[in-house]
Structures are given as structure tokens and as C-alpha cells.
Motif scaffolding. Structure first.
Motif, PDB file in Angstrom:
ATOM      1  N   TYR A   1     -13.126  -3.016   7.945  1.00  0.00           N
ATOM      2  CA  TYR A   1     -13.176  -1.910   6.984  1.00  0.00           C
ATOM      3  C   TYR A   1     -14.183  -2.173   5.874  1.00  0.00           C
ATOM      4  O   TYR A   1     -14.027  -1.722   4.745  1.00  0.00           O
ATOM      5  N   GLY A   2     -15.231  -2.896   6.199  1.00  0.00           N
ATOM      6  CA  GLY A   2     -16.334  -3.189   5.301  1.00  0.00           C
ATOM      7  C   GLY A   2     -17.564  -3.455   6.146  1.00  0.00           C
ATOM      8  O   GLY A   2     -17.569  -3.204   7.352  1.00  0.00           O
ATOM      9  N   PRO A   3     -18.633  -3.992   5.572  1.00  0.00           N
ATOM     10  CA  PRO A   3     -19.823  -4.308   6.358  1.00  0.00           C
ATOM     11  C   PRO A   3     -19.547  -5.430   7.361  1.00  0.00           C
ATOM     12  O   PRO A   3     -18.937  -6.440   7.027  1.00  0.00           O
ATOM     13  N   LEU A   4     -20.007  -5.242   8.591  1.00  0.00           N
ATOM     14  CA  LEU A   4     -19.923  -6.260   9.632  1.00  0.00           C
ATOM     15  C   LEU A   4     -21.326  -6.829   9.824  1.00  0.00           C
ATOM     16  O   LEU A   4     -22.171  -6.216  10.468  1.00  0.00           O
ATOM     17  N   ARG A   5     -21.564  -8.033   9.262  1.00  0.00           N
ATOM     18  CA  ARG A   5     -22.896  -8.645   9.333  1.00  0.00           C
ATOM     19  C   ARG A   5     -22.938  -9.843  10.275  1.00  0.00           C
ATOM     20  O   ARG A   5     -24.013 -10.294  10.630  1.00  0.00           O
ATOM     21  N   GLY A   6     -21.806 -10.380  10.641  1.00  0.00           N
ATOM     22  CA  GLY A   6     -21.772 -11.548  11.504  1.00  0.00           C
ATOM     23  C   GLY A   6     -21.633 -11.174  12.967  1.00  0.00           C
ATOM     24  O   GLY A   6     -22.174 -10.180  13.433  1.00  0.00           O
ATOM     25  N   ARG A   7     -20.887 -12.003  13.702  1.00  0.00           N
ATOM     26  CA  ARG A   7     -20.695 -11.796  15.139  1.00  0.00           C
ATOM     27  C   ARG A   7     -19.255 -11.365  15.392  1.00  0.00           C
ATOM     28  O   ARG A   7     -18.319 -11.960  14.865  1.00  0.00           O
ATOM     29  N   ALA A   8     -19.091 -10.365  16.250  1.00  0.00           N
ATOM     30  CA  ALA A   8     -17.761  -9.856  16.599  1.00  0.00           C
ATOM     31  C   ALA A   8     -17.619  -9.880  18.112  1.00  0.00           C
ATOM     32  O   ALA A   8     -18.420  -9.274  18.828  1.00  0.00           O
ATOM     33  N   ILE A   9     -16.580 -10.583  18.604  1.00  0.00           N
ATOM     34  CA  ILE A   9     -16.355 -10.761  20.038  1.00  0.00           C
ATOM     35  C   ILE A   9     -14.942 -10.278  20.342  1.00  0.00           C
ATOM     36  O   ILE A   9     -13.967 -10.899  19.917  1.00  0.00           O
ATOM     37  N   ALA A  10     -14.816  -9.184  21.061  1.00  0.00           N
ATOM     38  CA  ALA A  10     -13.523  -8.579  21.362  1.00  0.00           C
ATOM     39  C   ALA A  10     -13.230  -8.702  22.858  1.00  0.00           C
ATOM     40  O   ALA A  10     -14.124  -8.958  23.664  1.00  0.00           O
ATOM     41  N   GLY A  11     -11.965  -8.513  23.210  1.00  0.00           N
ATOM     42  CA  GLY A  11     -11.574  -8.571  24.612  1.00  0.00           C
ATOM     43  C   GLY A  11     -11.877  -9.907  25.254  1.00  0.00           C
ATOM     44  O   GLY A  11     -12.257  -9.977  26.421  1.00  0.00           O
ATOM     45  N   MET A  12     -11.664 -10.992  24.510  1.00  0.00           N
ATOM     46  CA  MET A  12     -12.120 -12.313  24.964  1.00  0.00           C
ATOM     47  C   MET A  12     -11.388 -12.805  26.209  1.00  0.00           C
ATOM     48  O   MET A  12     -11.890 -13.664  26.924  1.00  0.00           O
ATOM     49  N   ASN A  13     -10.198 -12.294  26.469  1.00  0.00           N
ATOM     50  CA  ASN A  13      -9.418 -12.749  27.616  1.00  0.00           C
ATOM     51  C   ASN A  13      -9.406 -11.743  28.758  1.00  0.00           C
ATOM     52  O   ASN A  13      -8.446 -11.639  29.505  1.00  0.00           O
ATOM     53  N   GLY A  14     -10.497 -10.988  28.887  1.00  0.00           N
ATOM     54  CA  GLY A  14     -10.586 -10.038  29.980  1.00  0.00           C
ATOM     55  C   GLY A  14      -9.936  -8.715  29.687  1.00  0.00           C
ATOM     56  O   GLY A  14      -9.161  -8.205  30.509  1.00  0.00           O
TER      57      GLY A  14
ATOM     58  N   GLY B   1     -19.391 -11.747   6.715  1.00  0.00           N
ATOM     59  CA  GLY B   1     -20.710 -12.190   6.294  1.00  0.00           C
ATOM     60  C   GLY B   1     -21.585 -12.653   7.434  1.00  0.00           C
ATOM     61  O   GLY B   1     -21.122 -12.994   8.523  1.00  0.00           O
ATOM     62  N   SER B   2     -22.894 -12.684   7.188  1.00  0.00           N
ATOM     63  CA  SER B   2     -23.843 -13.198   8.161  1.00  0.00           C
ATOM     64  C   SER B   2     -23.518 -14.652   8.467  1.00  0.00           C
ATOM     65  O   SER B   2     -23.266 -15.456   7.566  1.00  0.00           O
ATOM     66  N   GLY B   3     -23.511 -14.998   9.751  1.00  0.00           N
ATOM     67  CA  GLY B   3     -23.168 -16.356  10.150  1.00  0.00           C
ATOM     68  C   GLY B   3     -21.696 -16.578  10.397  1.00  0.00           C
ATOM     69  O   GLY B   3     -21.308 -17.642  10.871  1.00  0.00           O
ATOM     70  N   ALA B   4     -20.849 -15.595  10.105  1.00  0.00           N
ATOM     71  CA  ALA B   4     -19.420 -15.689  10.406  1.00  0.00           C
ATOM     72  C   ALA B   4     -19.173 -15.162  11.819  1.00  0.00           C
ATOM     73  O   ALA B   4     -19.984 -14.423  12.377  1.00  0.00           O
ATOM     74  N   GLU B   5     -18.034 -15.540  12.381  1.00  0.00           N
ATOM     75  CA  GLU B   5     -17.700 -15.096  13.736  1.00  0.00           C
ATOM     76  C   GLU B   5     -16.236 -14.709  13.804  1.00  0.00           C
ATOM     77  O   GLU B   5     -15.365 -15.451  13.356  1.00  0.00           O
ATOM     78  N   VAL B   6     -15.970 -13.540  14.405  1.00  0.00           N
ATOM     79  CA  VAL B   6     -14.622 -13.026  14.580  1.00  0.00           C
ATOM     80  C   VAL B   6     -14.399 -12.806  16.076  1.00  0.00           C
ATOM     81  O   VAL B   6     -15.164 -12.086  16.711  1.00  0.00           O
ATOM     82  N   THR B   7     -13.364 -13.440  16.628  1.00  0.00           N
ATOM     83  CA  THR B   7     -13.095 -13.366  18.064  1.00  0.00           C
ATOM     84  C   THR B   7     -11.651 -12.932  18.284  1.00  0.00           C
ATOM     85  O   THR B   7     -10.734 -13.521  17.717  1.00  0.00           O
ATOM     86  N   ALA B   8     -11.453 -11.911  19.101  1.00  0.00           N
ATOM     87  CA  ALA B   8     -10.111 -11.364  19.329  1.00  0.00           C
ATOM     88  C   ALA B   8      -9.878 -11.121  20.811  1.00  0.00           C
ATOM     89  O   ALA B   8     -10.800 -10.776  21.555  1.00  0.00           O
ATOM     90  N   GLY B   9      -8.632 -11.308  21.222  1.00  0.00           N
ATOM     91  CA  GLY B   9      -8.248 -10.918  22.574  1.00  0.00           C
ATOM     92  C   GLY B   9      -8.214  -9.419  22.733  1.00  0.00           C
ATOM     93  O   GLY B   9      -8.441  -8.890  23.818  1.00  0.00           O
ATOM     94  N   GLY B  10      -7.928  -8.711  21.642  1.00  0.00           N
ATOM     95  CA  GLY B  10      -7.905  -7.252  21.639  1.00  0.00           C
ATOM     96  C   GLY B  10      -9.104  -6.689  20.920  1.00  0.00           C
ATOM     97  O   GLY B  10     -10.233  -7.147  21.093  1.00  0.00           O
ATOM     98  N   SER B  11      -8.870  -5.687  20.066  1.00  0.00           N
ATOM     99  CA  SER B  11      -9.941  -5.011  19.341  1.00  0.00           C
ATOM    100  C   SER B  11     -10.157  -5.642  17.968  1.00  0.00           C
ATOM    101  O   SER B  11      -9.312  -6.380  17.462  1.00  0.00           O
ATOM    102  N   ILE B  12     -11.297  -5.306  17.366  1.00  0.00           N
ATOM    103  CA  ILE B  12     -11.652  -5.803  16.039  1.00  0.00           C
ATOM    104  C   ILE B  12     -11.927  -4.599  15.146  1.00  0.00           C
ATOM    105  O   ILE B  12     -12.706  -3.709  15.505  1.00  0.00           O
ATOM    106  N   HIS B  13     -11.273  -4.567  13.984  1.00  0.00           N
ATOM    107  CA  HIS B  13     -11.438  -3.488  13.013  1.00  0.00           C
ATOM    108  C   HIS B  13     -11.947  -4.102  11.709  1.00  0.00           C
ATOM    109  O   HIS B  13     -11.278  -4.964  11.136  1.00  0.00           O
TER     110      HIS B  13
END
Length: 244
Positions: free
Chosen positions: A170-183, A156-168
Motif C-alpha cells: 500500500y505504498g511504493p514498491l521499489r524492491g523485489r516482489a516474489i509471489a506464488g513461491m510454492n507453485g 525500499g530499493s534492494g529489499a525483497e518480499v517473498t510470499a507463498g500467496g499474493s503480495i499487497h
């Protein structure tokens, strides 16, 4: 080593994006504050620590109760970082600590305010991928610093997903997605319907207005190529059959 021979340290700067909430009080202000109190009672932690912009465009200089509005919001723990739509010269605002505010910014649409029945934060696994089967609601923050995040629902809008790897997603991505956070520059972000507010890989990010309109609300993936985030269509591979 003498001070005059010591090399000057290199200063490093990185960008960081935050979602600021916009509150637009309406006359009658006493009734509006009562509604705000009811909302805070349902979601006691929603405004805690979040930056808020106060939009006065629905009010006038002589609106009843205007002088008490700013102190009332501060008393409720609301952190105001900017005021717009009004005028600091209004007599009712004379005692306000009027913040300088910010220029620009892009409206991200309405943000759903969760109540206190919002699920508790999801604990990441110790290494490996994190699989989430329910939607990620506005205000939730999901983090897996050691692996991928796979979300079967929406973000949802206003949500945040942060991953050291990739982000998948399988629905609408309306918030913030931050991948590869550790380089991890090889990390990717996949979405069934790309509507993100912010996308980042290995510290490089783009905002919603930088996404090619051809890929908005379409299946898409984001990769980091030569220090530039590139949005590409998510096309399933062609499966070719072989003759027996």
C-alpha cells in the motif's frame, strides 16, 4: 535396463535474479577506504555474501594506492564478481585476480545502507497472512512461504518480499516482489506505486525495464497469464447503487 535403452534425463533450468552492489572508489583512496570502514562499522553485515561490482571509472592508472585497493577490499570480506571502468593492463592492477565480469545489467539507483539498528527479520506467522505496518528498508528480506504478505508502507530499493500467496503493498514498491513461491500461479502482486526492480510469480519473472512505462509509479497489479507476467492498472471496481 541396459544403459543404451535408458532415457536421457531432461535438464531443467530456471532463472534467478540478484541485486549486485556497485562500489565506485574515489581519490584519495586512503580516505575512501576509511569511509568504507566507518560504513562497515555501522552496518557490519551489509556486504556479507553480497555480490559487488568494482567501478574504477573515477580512478586513473596512476592513482595513488590503486595497487592495494583490490586486496584491501578482499580483506574486508567484500566479494567482487566484476570490475568495470578500468583496464586490466594498468600496471597497478597486475597482481589482481581480475574477474571476467558480466555484460549488461540495469542500474537500480542508490541503495540505502542500513545501520545495525535495522529491525530484526520479521518472523512469518504459521499459516495465513502476514501484516507489516512499517516500511521495508533496503537490505531487508521478508518471507511468508505459507500465505500472503500485506505491507502498509513502502518497500525500499534492494529489499525483497517473498510470499507463498499474493503480495499487497500500500505504498511504493521499489524492491523485489516474489509471489506464488510454492507453485501458486494464481497469486498476484499489488502495488500502490509500481517501481519494482523485479517481479516474479510461480518462478516467472520480469525486471524493471520490462514493465510498461504507462504503469510505472502508478497503482498496478501483476498476474500470470499463459506463462507470461502481465502488468495491469489497478482500478477500483465501480460501485453501482440500487433504487430502493
Amino acid at each position: 535396463m541396459p544403459d543404451e535403452l535408458r532415457p536421457t534425463p531432461k535438464i531443467r533450468a530456471r532463472g534467478r535474479s540478484f541485486l549486485a552492489l556497485v562500489l565506485s572508489p574515489e581519490p584519495l583512496l586512503a580516505d575512501w577506504l576509511a569511509g568504507l570502514d566507518a560504513q562497515i562499522a555501522r552496518s557490519s553485515a551489509f556486504f556479507a555474501g553480497k555480490p559487488v561490482i568494482l567501478d574504477l571509472s573515477l580512478l586513473e592508472a596512476g592513482t595513488e594506492g590503486l595497487a592495494e585497493l583490490y586486496p584491501a577490499l578482499r580483506a574486508r570480506g567484500i566479494r567482487i564478481i566484476g570490475i568495470e571502468g578500468g583496464d586490466a593492463t594498468w600496471p597497478a592492477c597486475a597482481g589482481w585476480d581480475w574477474p571476467a565480469g558480466f555484460q549488461g545489467g540495469r542500474a537500480s539507483g542508490a541503495v540505502d545502507i542500513p545501520d545495525d539498528t535495522t529491525p530484526a527479520p520479521i518472523e512469518p506467522p504459521r499459516g495465513g497472512s502476514m501484516l507489516i505496518e512499517q516500511p521495508i528498508r533496503s537490505g531487508q528480506m521478508i518471507m511468508n512461504p505459507d500465505g500472503d504478505i500485506i505491507i502498509l508502507g513502502s518497500v525500499g530499493s534492494g529489499a525483497e518480499v517473498t510470499a507463498g500467496g499474493s503480495i499487497h503493498v500500500y505504498g511504493p514498491l521499489r524492491g523485489r516482489a516474489i509471489a506464488g513461491m510454492n507453485g501458486q500461479p494464481d497469486a498476484r502482486i499489488f502495488a500502490h506505486s509500481m517501481q519494482a526492480e523485479l517481479l516474479a510469480i510461480d518462478g516467472y519473472y520480469i525486471t524493471a525495464e520490462e514493465i510498461d512505462p504507462r504503469y510505472v509509479e502508478k497503482p498496478a497489479q501483476i498476474i500470470l497469464n499463459n506463462d507470461t507476467l502481465v502488468v495491469q492498472p489497478l482500478v477500483p471496481p465501480t460501485i453501482r447503487g440500487r433504487k430502493p
